[in-house]
Design a protein around this motif. Structure first.
Motif, PDB file in Angstrom:
ATOM      1  N   VAL A 203      39.691 -36.636   2.730  1.00 24.74           N
ATOM      2  CA  VAL A 203      40.162 -38.113   3.247  1.00 24.74           C
ATOM      3  C   VAL A 203      39.648 -38.047   4.737  1.00 24.74           C
ATOM      4  CG1 VAL A 203      42.113 -39.654   3.671  1.00 24.74           C
ATOM      5  CG2 VAL A 203      41.996 -38.031   1.816  1.00 24.74           C
ATOM      6  N   ALA A 204      39.016 -38.952   4.922  1.00 24.44           N
ATOM      7  CA  ALA A 204      38.293 -39.167   6.193  1.00 24.44           C
ATOM      8  C   ALA A 204      38.061 -40.618   6.683  1.00 24.44           C
ATOM      9  CB  ALA A 204      36.883 -38.471   6.233  1.00 24.44           C
ATOM     10  N   VAL A 205      37.994 -40.728   8.022  1.00 26.16           N
ATOM     11  CA  VAL A 205      37.690 -42.074   8.471  1.00 26.16           C
ATOM     12  C   VAL A 205      36.326 -42.001   9.147  1.00 26.16           C
ATOM     13  CG1 VAL A 205      38.251 -43.827  10.316  1.00 26.16           C
ATOM     14  CG2 VAL A 205      40.145 -42.549   8.860  1.00 26.16           C
ATOM     15  N   LEU A 206      35.450 -43.181   8.868  1.00 27.84           N
ATOM     16  CA  LEU A 206      34.235 -43.434   9.519  1.00 27.84           C
ATOM     17  C   LEU A 206      34.527 -44.349  10.876  1.00 27.84           C
ATOM     18  CD1 LEU A 206      32.152 -43.464   6.595  1.00 27.84           C
ATOM     19  CD2 LEU A 206      32.718 -41.217   7.554  1.00 27.84           C
ATOM     20  N   THR A 207      34.039 -43.808  11.846  1.00 25.62           N
ATOM     21  CA  THR A 207      33.991 -44.882  12.873  1.00 25.62           C
ATOM     22  C   THR A 207      32.606 -44.929  13.419  1.00 25.62           C
ATOM     23  OG1 THR A 207      34.055 -42.985  14.586  1.00 25.62           O
ATOM     24  CG2 THR A 207      36.220 -44.010  13.726  1.00 25.62           C
ATOM     25  N   LEU A 208      32.504 -46.134  14.184  1.00 23.32           N
ATOM     26  CA  LEU A 208      31.321 -46.503  15.219  1.00 23.32           C
ATOM     27  C   LEU A 208      31.228 -45.518  16.323  1.00 23.32           C
ATOM     28  CD1 LEU A 208      31.132 -50.489  15.079  1.00 23.32           C
ATOM     29  CD2 LEU A 208      29.664 -48.949  13.949  1.00 23.32           C
ATOM     30  N   PRO A 209      30.133 -45.343  17.069  1.00 28.25           N
ATOM     31  CA  PRO A 209      30.003 -44.630  18.309  1.00 28.25           C
ATOM     32  C   PRO A 209      31.164 -45.085  19.299  1.00 28.25           C
ATOM     33  CG  PRO A 209      27.903 -45.076  17.429  1.00 28.25           C
ATOM     34  CD  PRO A 209      28.765 -45.834  16.755  1.00 28.25           C
ATOM     35  N   ASP A 210      31.501 -46.301  19.391  1.00 28.13           N
ATOM     36  CA  ASP A 210      32.469 -46.790  20.307  1.00 28.13           C
ATOM     37  C   ASP A 210      34.074 -46.445  19.995  1.00 28.13           C
ATOM     38  OD1 ASP A 210      33.182 -48.667  18.345  1.00 28.13           O
ATOM     39  OD2 ASP A 210      32.190 -50.346  19.487  1.00 28.13           O
ATOM     40  N   GLY A 211      34.142 -45.708  18.742  1.00 28.15           N
ATOM     41  CA  GLY A 211      35.470 -45.446  18.256  1.00 28.15           C
ATOM     42  C   GLY A 211      36.103 -46.291  17.140  1.00 28.15           C
ATOM     43  N   ARG A 212      35.630 -47.655  16.725  1.00 29.66           N
ATOM     44  CA  ARG A 212      36.039 -48.476  15.998  1.00 29.66           C
ATOM     45  C   ARG A 212      35.900 -47.952  14.580  1.00 29.66           C
ATOM     46  NH1 ARG A 212      33.259 -54.031  16.559  1.00 29.66           N
ATOM     47  NH2 ARG A 212      31.739 -52.688  17.324  1.00 29.66           N
ATOM     48  N   PRO A 213      37.040 -48.164  13.673  1.00 33.17           N
ATOM     49  CA  PRO A 213      36.744 -47.359  12.289  1.00 33.17           C
ATOM     50  C   PRO A 213      36.112 -48.373  11.672  1.00 33.17           C
ATOM     51  CG  PRO A 213      39.061 -47.165  13.190  1.00 33.17           C
ATOM     52  CD  PRO A 213      38.287 -48.061  14.376  1.00 33.17           C
ATOM     53  N   ILE A 214      35.215 -47.996  10.522  1.00 27.69           N
ATOM     54  CA  ILE A 214      34.475 -48.949   9.606  1.00 27.69           C
ATOM     55  C   ILE A 214      34.954 -48.477   8.208  1.00 27.69           C
ATOM     56  CG2 ILE A 214      32.610 -49.483  11.342  1.00 27.69           C
ATOM     57  CD1 ILE A 214      30.887 -47.323   9.676  1.00 27.69           C
ATOM     58  N   SER A 215      35.688 -47.455   7.986  1.00 25.90           N
ATOM     59  CA  SER A 215      35.678 -47.023   6.483  1.00 25.90           C
ATOM     60  C   SER A 215      36.801 -45.904   6.568  1.00 25.90           C
ATOM     61  CB  SER A 215      34.358 -46.636   6.149  1.00 25.90           C
ATOM     62  OG  SER A 215      34.702 -46.044   4.673  1.00 25.90           O
ATOM     63  N   GLN A 216      37.400 -45.930   5.286  1.00 28.71           N
ATOM     64  CA  GLN A 216      38.310 -44.807   5.051  1.00 28.71           C
ATOM     65  C   GLN A 216      37.874 -44.238   3.646  1.00 28.71           C
ATOM     66  OE1 GLN A 216      42.618 -45.077   4.428  1.00 28.71           O
ATOM     67  NE2 GLN A 216      42.739 -42.777   4.852  1.00 28.71           N
ATOM     68  N   VAL A 217      37.565 -43.180   3.691  1.00 33.00           N
ATOM     69  CA  VAL A 217      37.228 -42.746   2.084  1.00 33.00           C
ATOM     70  C   VAL A 217      38.086 -41.665   1.779  1.00 33.00           C
ATOM     71  CG1 VAL A 217      34.692 -43.205   2.750  1.00 33.00           C
ATOM     72  CG2 VAL A 217      35.534 -40.997   3.422  1.00 33.00           C
ATOM     73  N   VAL A 218      38.087 -41.580   0.414  1.00 33.97           N
ATOM     74  CA  VAL A 218      38.941 -40.318  -0.106  1.00 33.97           C
ATOM     75  C   VAL A 218      37.654 -39.916  -1.200  1.00 33.97           C
ATOM     76  CG1 VAL A 218      40.841 -39.635  -1.727  1.00 33.97           C
ATOM     77  CG2 VAL A 218      41.061 -41.464  -0.082  1.00 33.97           C
ATOM     78  N   GLU A 219      37.400 -38.559  -0.916  1.00 33.93           N
ATOM     79  CA  GLU A 219      36.258 -38.079  -1.862  1.00 33.93           C
ATOM     80  C   GLU A 219      36.786 -36.958  -2.585  1.00 33.93           C
ATOM     81  OE1 GLU A 219      33.341 -38.767   1.949  1.00 33.93           O
ATOM     82  OE2 GLU A 219      34.050 -36.971   1.636  1.00 33.93           O
ATOM     83  N   THR A 220      36.667 -36.982  -3.876  1.00 34.50           N
ATOM     84  CA  THR A 220      37.031 -36.133  -4.803  1.00 34.50           C
ATOM     85  C   THR A 220      35.983 -35.397  -5.702  1.00 34.50           C
ATOM     86  OG1 THR A 220      39.222 -37.383  -5.280  1.00 34.50           O
ATOM     87  CG2 THR A 220      38.663 -35.533  -6.591  1.00 34.50           C
ATOM     88  N   TYR A 221      35.562 -34.082  -5.257  1.00 36.32           N
ATOM     89  CA  TYR A 221      34.476 -33.472  -5.765  1.00 36.32           C
ATOM     90  C   TYR A 221      34.595 -32.540  -6.945  1.00 36.32           C
ATOM     91  CZ  TYR A 221      32.752 -34.374  -1.020  1.00 36.32           C
ATOM     92  OH  TYR A 221      32.724 -35.241   0.065  1.00 36.32           O
ATOM     93  N   THR A 222      33.753 -32.797  -7.792  1.00 34.95           N
ATOM     94  CA  THR A 222      34.100 -32.152  -9.120  1.00 34.95           C
ATOM     95  C   THR A 222      33.476 -30.888  -9.583  1.00 34.95           C
ATOM     96  OG1 THR A 222      31.866 -32.716 -10.174  1.00 34.95           O
ATOM     97  CG2 THR A 222      33.641 -34.507 -10.227  1.00 34.95           C
ATOM     98  N   GLU A 223      33.663 -30.229 -10.706  1.00 34.66           N
ATOM     99  CA  GLU A 223      33.311 -28.828 -11.140  1.00 34.66           C
ATOM    100  C   GLU A 223      31.664 -28.833 -11.037  1.00 34.66           C
ATOM    101  OE1 GLU A 223      33.131 -30.736 -15.169  1.00 34.66           O
ATOM    102  OE2 GLU A 223      34.188 -31.016 -13.273  1.00 34.66           O
ATOM    103  N   GLU A 224      31.213 -29.933 -11.217  1.00 36.21           N
ATOM    104  CA  GLU A 224      29.806 -30.082 -11.390  1.00 36.21           C
ATOM    105  C   GLU A 224      28.947 -29.528 -10.085  1.00 36.21           C
ATOM    106  OE1 GLU A 224      27.997 -32.787 -13.862  1.00 36.21           O
ATOM    107  OE2 GLU A 224      29.763 -33.607 -14.580  1.00 36.21           O
ATOM    108  N   VAL A 225      29.742 -29.473  -8.970  1.00 36.11           N
ATOM    109  CA  VAL A 225      28.953 -28.918  -7.606  1.00 36.11           C
ATOM    110  C   VAL A 225      28.557 -27.344  -8.029  1.00 36.11           C
ATOM    111  CG1 VAL A 225      30.265 -30.378  -6.076  1.00 36.11           C
ATOM    112  CG2 VAL A 225      31.194 -28.272  -6.693  1.00 36.11           C
ATOM    113  N   LEU A 226      29.273 -26.588  -9.023  1.00 34.42           N
ATOM    114  CA  LEU A 226      29.112 -25.449  -9.402  1.00 34.42           C
ATOM    115  C   LEU A 226      27.961 -25.287 -10.718  1.00 34.42           C
ATOM    116  CD1 LEU A 226      32.435 -23.786  -8.759  1.00 34.42           C
ATOM    117  CD2 LEU A 226      30.536 -23.833  -7.250  1.00 34.42           C
ATOM    118  N   ASP A 227      27.538 -26.445 -11.079  1.00 37.01           N
ATOM    119  CA  ASP A 227      26.507 -26.491 -12.227  1.00 37.01           C
ATOM    120  C   ASP A 227      25.299 -25.878 -12.042  1.00 37.01           C
ATOM    121  OD1 ASP A 227      26.373 -27.015 -14.979  1.00 37.01           O
ATOM    122  OD2 ASP A 227      26.500 -28.886 -15.046  1.00 37.01           O
ATOM    123  N   PHE A 228      25.087 -24.817 -11.655  1.00 37.53           N
ATOM    124  CA  PHE A 228      23.819 -24.242 -11.832  1.00 37.53           C
ATOM    125  C   PHE A 228      24.265 -22.459 -12.310  1.00 37.53           C
ATOM    126  CE2 PHE A 228      26.007 -24.129  -7.630  1.00 37.53           C
ATOM    127  CZ  PHE A 228      26.056 -22.940  -7.223  1.00 37.53           C
TER     128      PHE A 228
END
Length: 235
Positions: A203-228
């Motif tokens: 869970v993260a917040v993305l901000t502009l260089p001046d500190g203003r937030p532009i987005s909040q993200v919730v990223e859920t990574y799957t088992e396919e990151v190991l699909d090799f």
């Protein structure tokens, strides 16, 4: 009549060949590598998940981090960039706490996007994104509204910063307190390693260089990151 029969037969052969080729291509894109369970395998899986976790924590763009992960682990051939599949119709209201995190008033318009980030047919991440359109450029808003582009790639020109609010493994290959158990031997060594669908979440917040937030993200990574292919320990 014989030439016509040959023509029909040839046409049928070409059609069947094309269908077989398409099925082979589809099977290749969706190929899942099976890892053999055991202590070494579980240590390798844990090391890889912690490596991905560290890469995500130390870079501002999850999309560009997954670009590198995809290339380094040859998840697509030839190497390709991460693509985002927009989930149409998905809606998740923004909570009062999230509005506070984004620093917006109750009346400020917020847009929501849900995307699946994939590479070579492998869905690596399922992401929820709430963003503030008034803090983006018209060009970026247009891309986000009319295409499947990943947010990180669309907003890259803003030189945003990533601030992680939480990062946790949703699956640990090793049992709790394994280091005190005195052994890593599993009762079912040699069977396929079973990995759940979701393995890591940020869970993260993305901000502009001046500190203003532009987005909040919730990223859920799957088992396919190991699909090799499973790493092979050499003597």
């Amino acid at each position: 009549m014989k030439p016509k029969i040959r023509s029909v037969a040839l046409s049928s052969f070409i059609t069947v060949t094309a269908l077989l080729s398409s099925h082979i291509a589809i099977a290749d894109n969706s190929k899942n590598f099976v890892w053999t369970d055991g202590p070494t395998t579980r240590l390798e899986a844990l090391a890889l998940l912690e490596t991905l976790n560290s890469e995500l924590l130390s870079h501002d763009s999850a999309t560009l981090t997954l670009d590198r992960w995809c290339e380094d682990h040859r998840l697509a051939s030839p190497p390709t960039r991460i693509i985002a599949e927009f989930v149409h119709g998905a809606e998740k209201p923004l909570s009062a706490e999230q509005r506070q995190i984004l620093g917006v008033s109750p009346s400020e318009p917020i847009r929501y996007r849900q995307v699946r980030l994939s590479c070579g047919g492998h869905v690596l991440s399922e992401a929820d994104n709430w963003y503030v359109p008034s803090r983006l450029t018209p060009e970026i808003n247009h891309m986000l509204e009319t295409s499947d582009i990943a947010f990180g790639r669309a907003a890259q020109s803003l030189k945003f910063r990533r601030h992680t609010l939480s990062a946790k493994l949703l699956w640990s290959p090793l049992p709790h307190n394994w280091e005190m158990a005195g052994t890593l031997t599993k009762p079912h060594d040699g069977v396929p390693l079973v990995v759940p669908h979701h393995v890591l979440q940020h869970v993260a917040v993305l901000t502009l260089p001046d500190g203003r937030p532009i987005s909040q993200v919730v990223e859920t990574y799957t088992e396919e990151v190991l699909d090799f292919p499973q790493p092979i320990a050499k003597p």
